[in-house]
Design an enzyme around this catalytic site. Structure first.
Site, PDB file in Angstrom:
ATOM      1  N   ASP A 179      -9.135   9.818   3.549  1.00  0.00           N
ATOM      2  CA  ASP A 179      -9.172   8.489   4.127  1.00  0.00           C
ATOM      3  C   ASP A 179     -10.505   7.858   3.699  1.00  0.00           C
ATOM      4  O   ASP A 179     -11.403   8.566   3.213  1.00  0.00           O
ATOM      5  CB  ASP A 179      -9.078   8.606   5.647  1.00  0.00           C
ATOM      6  N   ASP A 204     -12.363   4.641   5.480  1.00  0.00           N
ATOM      7  CA  ASP A 204     -13.228   4.157   6.556  1.00  0.00           C
ATOM      8  C   ASP A 204     -13.449   5.240   7.596  1.00  0.00           C
ATOM      9  O   ASP A 204     -12.502   5.803   8.161  1.00  0.00           O
ATOM     10  CB  ASP A 204     -12.612   2.912   7.205  1.00  0.00           C
ATOM     11  N   THR A 222      -5.722   5.168   2.036  1.00  0.00           N
ATOM     12  CA  THR A 222      -6.361   4.275   2.996  1.00  0.00           C
ATOM     13  C   THR A 222      -5.417   3.177   3.472  1.00  0.00           C
ATOM     14  O   THR A 222      -4.492   2.784   2.757  1.00  0.00           O
ATOM     15  CB  THR A 222      -7.619   3.648   2.371  1.00  0.00           C
ATOM     16  N   SER A 223      -5.708   2.683   4.666  1.00  0.00           N
ATOM     17  CA  SER A 223      -4.962   1.546   5.204  1.00  0.00           C
ATOM     18  C   SER A 223      -5.576   0.227   4.747  1.00  0.00           C
ATOM     19  O   SER A 223      -5.125  -0.842   5.157  1.00  0.00           O
ATOM     20  CB  SER A 223      -4.943   1.614   6.739  1.00  0.00           C
ATOM     21  N   LYS A 256       0.055   4.421   8.418  1.00  0.00           N
ATOM     22  CA  LYS A 256      -0.296   5.490   9.347  1.00  0.00           C
ATOM     23  C   LYS A 256      -0.023   5.012  10.777  1.00  0.00           C
ATOM     24  O   LYS A 256      -0.264   3.836  11.077  1.00  0.00           O
ATOM     25  CB  LYS A 256      -1.775   5.860   9.199  1.00  0.00           C
ATOM     26  N   ASP A 298     -10.446  10.684  10.141  1.00  0.00           N
ATOM     27  CA  ASP A 298     -11.323  10.508  11.301  1.00  0.00           C
ATOM     28  C   ASP A 298     -10.607   9.900  12.494  1.00  0.00           C
ATOM     29  O   ASP A 298     -11.203   9.784  13.571  1.00  0.00           O
ATOM     30  CB  ASP A 298     -12.509   9.606  10.931  1.00  0.00           C
TER      31      ASP A 298
END
Length: 216
Positions: A9, A11, A101-102, A133, A158
């Site tokens: 991921d 962030d 990643t989003s 996600k 995270d």
């Protein structure tokens, strides 16, 4: 199975972006008369458009995503690398890791360049999958693109949503407690305090890291 690939991921894992994102989402919430704290809790690990749908279903998600991107750019907020990120990424073979990643491609590329972090060949972004996600789509796509069985992939996350996505895909999941407590990441296979310990876990699971000089 031996771990063959690491799926990161961004962030909260590779970039310390919480303060910047909190300011952006706070500004956006005030623009629309929304509760800042309630909106913030909806953001972790999720695509901006999914957060907008839940926080303000009367607004157009894609239009608001453009507003959020503009705010991040206009405010000139920095997202420094997480401690240990650069050293770990440079110890992984170029074909052995991916970003999942989003976020969107352009902002991630811009922030990685500013942070001095390398980019892998395989990168999966919000718009690359139908469901974000905590759905497994993004990690299943990444494992396919990196030519590894999901069971051979280590996910580093995270957020609860990210951990759920990695677990649903069948990957082994390391939860890094940079933005959430270990109890909130209870579905991860193991929780660690930082990326230095994450590197130790990778080695323990049979993933071959390069030396600090980038060589075997």
């Amino acid at each position: 199975m031996r771990i063959r690939a690491v799926l990161f991921d961004v962030d909260g894992v590779l970039l310390d972006s919480a303060a910047a994102h909190r300011q952006v989402w706070g500004t956006w919430s005030r623009l629309h008369g929304l509760d800042e704290d309630q909106v913030w809790e909806l953001t972790f690990g999720r695509r901006p458009q999914d957060t907008v749908r839940d926080a303000a279903p009367h607004l157009d998600p894609l239009q608001e995503q453009a507003v959020l991107d503009s705010l991040l750019h206009e405010l000139g907020l920095s997202c420094p690398p997480i401690v240990g990120a650069d050293g770990l990424l440079r110890r992984i073979p170029a074909d052995g890791w991916a970003l999942v990643t989003s976020g969107d491609r352009s902002s991630v590329h811009r922030r990685f360049a500013s942070a001095g972090l390398p980019l892998p060949t395989v990168q999966v972004y919000a718009d690359d999958v139908a469901a974000g996600k905590p759905a497994a789509d993004c990690y299943l796509l990444a494992s396919r693109l990196i030519s590894a069985d999901p069971r051979e992939c280590m996910v580093v996350e995270d957020s609860p949503a990210g951990v759920a996505a990695g677990s649903a895909a069948g990957c082994t999941v390391i939860g890094v407690t940079t933005t959430h407590k270990a109890a909130q990441l209870a579905h991860a296979d193991v929780c660690v305090a930082n990326l230095h310990v994450a590197a130790e876990e990778l080695a323990r699971l049979g993933f071959v890291l390069l030396g600090s000089d980038g060589r075997n």
